[in-house]
Scaffold this active site. Structure first.
Site, mmCIF file in Angstrom:
data_model
loop_
_atom_site.group_PDB
_atom_site.id
_atom_site.type_symbol
_atom_site.label_atom_id
_atom_site.label_comp_id
_atom_site.label_asym_id
_atom_site.label_seq_id
_atom_site.Cartn_x
_atom_site.Cartn_y
_atom_site.Cartn_z
ATOM 1 N N TYR A 94 -4.397 2.973 1.033
ATOM 2 C CA TYR A 94 -3.191 3.469 0.361
ATOM 3 C C TYR A 94 -2.389 4.348 1.327
ATOM 4 O O TYR A 94 -1.175 4.200 1.453
ATOM 5 C CB TYR A 94 -3.579 4.253 -0.894
ATOM 6 C CG TYR A 94 -2.413 4.687 -1.730
ATOM 7 C CD1 TYR A 94 -1.908 3.881 -2.742
ATOM 8 C CD2 TYR A 94 -1.799 5.921 -1.517
ATOM 9 C CE1 TYR A 94 -0.832 4.282 -3.520
ATOM 10 C CE2 TYR A 94 -0.722 6.329 -2.280
ATOM 11 C CZ TYR A 94 -0.244 5.504 -3.283
ATOM 12 O OH TYR A 94 0.831 5.918 -4.036
ATOM 13 N N HIS A 116 1.400 3.595 2.949
ATOM 14 C CA HIS A 116 2.517 4.525 2.752
ATOM 15 C C HIS A 116 2.986 5.148 4.062
ATOM 16 O O HIS A 116 4.155 5.482 4.193
ATOM 17 C CB HIS A 116 2.161 5.577 1.697
ATOM 18 C CG HIS A 116 2.311 5.058 0.310
ATOM 19 N ND1 HIS A 116 1.375 4.221 -0.265
ATOM 20 C CD2 HIS A 116 3.303 5.213 -0.591
ATOM 21 C CE1 HIS A 116 1.789 3.896 -1.477
ATOM 22 N NE2 HIS A 116 2.947 4.476 -1.700
ATOM 23 N N TYR A 124 10.270 12.995 -2.755
ATOM 24 C CA TYR A 124 9.210 12.244 -3.423
ATOM 25 C C TYR A 124 7.887 12.491 -2.707
ATOM 26 O O TYR A 124 7.772 12.240 -1.511
ATOM 27 C CB TYR A 124 9.593 10.767 -3.384
ATOM 28 C CG TYR A 124 8.760 9.792 -4.177
ATOM 29 C CD1 TYR A 124 7.661 10.164 -4.930
ATOM 30 C CD2 TYR A 124 9.092 8.445 -4.155
ATOM 31 C CE1 TYR A 124 6.930 9.244 -5.645
ATOM 32 C CE2 TYR A 124 8.371 7.504 -4.866
ATOM 33 C CZ TYR A 124 7.279 7.916 -5.605
ATOM 34 O OH TYR A 124 6.554 6.992 -6.310
ATOM 35 N N TRP A 126 6.809 -4.928 -3.167
ATOM 36 C CA TRP A 126 5.954 -3.751 -2.916
ATOM 37 C C TRP A 126 4.826 -3.694 -3.947
ATOM 38 O O TRP A 126 3.669 -3.449 -3.616
ATOM 39 C CB TRP A 126 6.779 -2.470 -2.931
ATOM 40 C CG TRP A 126 5.956 -1.245 -2.687
ATOM 41 C CD1 TRP A 126 5.513 -0.353 -3.618
ATOM 42 C CD2 TRP A 126 5.451 -0.775 -1.429
ATOM 43 N NE1 TRP A 126 4.771 0.640 -3.025
ATOM 44 C CE2 TRP A 126 4.726 0.397 -1.675
ATOM 45 C CE3 TRP A 126 5.556 -1.242 -0.124
ATOM 46 C CZ2 TRP A 126 4.096 1.121 -0.667
ATOM 47 C CZ3 TRP A 126 4.933 -0.515 0.885
ATOM 48 C CH2 TRP A 126 4.215 0.652 0.607
ATOM 49 N N TRP A 127 5.169 -3.914 -5.211
ATOM 50 C CA TRP A 127 4.143 -3.904 -6.257
ATOM 51 C C TRP A 127 3.067 -4.945 -5.964
ATOM 52 O O TRP A 127 1.880 -4.672 -6.103
ATOM 53 C CB TRP A 127 4.743 -4.181 -7.616
ATOM 54 C CG TRP A 127 5.593 -3.091 -8.181
ATOM 55 C CD1 TRP A 127 5.744 -1.814 -7.717
ATOM 56 C CD2 TRP A 127 6.425 -3.198 -9.324
ATOM 57 N NE1 TRP A 127 6.617 -1.124 -8.512
ATOM 58 C CE2 TRP A 127 7.053 -1.949 -9.503
ATOM 59 C CE3 TRP A 127 6.718 -4.231 -10.219
ATOM 60 C CZ2 TRP A 127 7.936 -1.705 -10.555
ATOM 61 C CZ3 TRP A 127 7.583 -3.985 -11.262
ATOM 62 C CH2 TRP A 127 8.187 -2.732 -11.427
#
Length: 109
Positions: free
Chosen positions: A23, A27, A46, A81-82
């Site tokens: 993850y 990112h 964010y 992306w999902w």
């Protein structure tokens, strides 16, 4: 624009056990087109935090009053992306991350 003119929005997501490093890697290499899409939708400041014990991702962002975050679910970049992230986190039937809004219980400036 001052931070006071944005809305703070917090939510949580669930990471699959053993997927924290992946993850983070994904990112760290966030797609520039996704970054631009989020900015264009009014998303600012964010951050995503990780609770390693419970595999919970806690996200908080600021969004402009005229944000268009609800439209992101229809954009091809967001859907790509999902799909890219779906193997390492819990998702809804449509492929979106299982995300639960969180209520603010305390705030201090």
């Amino acid at each position: 624009m001052k931070k006071g003119s944005t809305e703070k929005y917090a939510f949580r997501m669930m990471l699959n056990p053993g997927c924290a490093d992946e993850y983070q890697r994904r990112h760290d290499a966030l797609w520039p087109e996704l970054h631009q899409l989020l900015k264009g939708a009014g998303v600012e400041d964010y951050s995503i935090y990780f609770d390693r014990e419970h595999h919970v991702l806690f996200a908080v962002l600021r969004r402009l009053p005229q944000h268009t975050m609800e439209e992101l679910q229809h954009h091809p970049i967001m859907r790509r992306w999902w799909a890219y992230m779906s193997d390492i986190m819990r998702t809804n039937p449509d492929g979106s991350p299982l995300a639960e809004p969180l209520d603010c219980m305390f705030h201090m400036d």
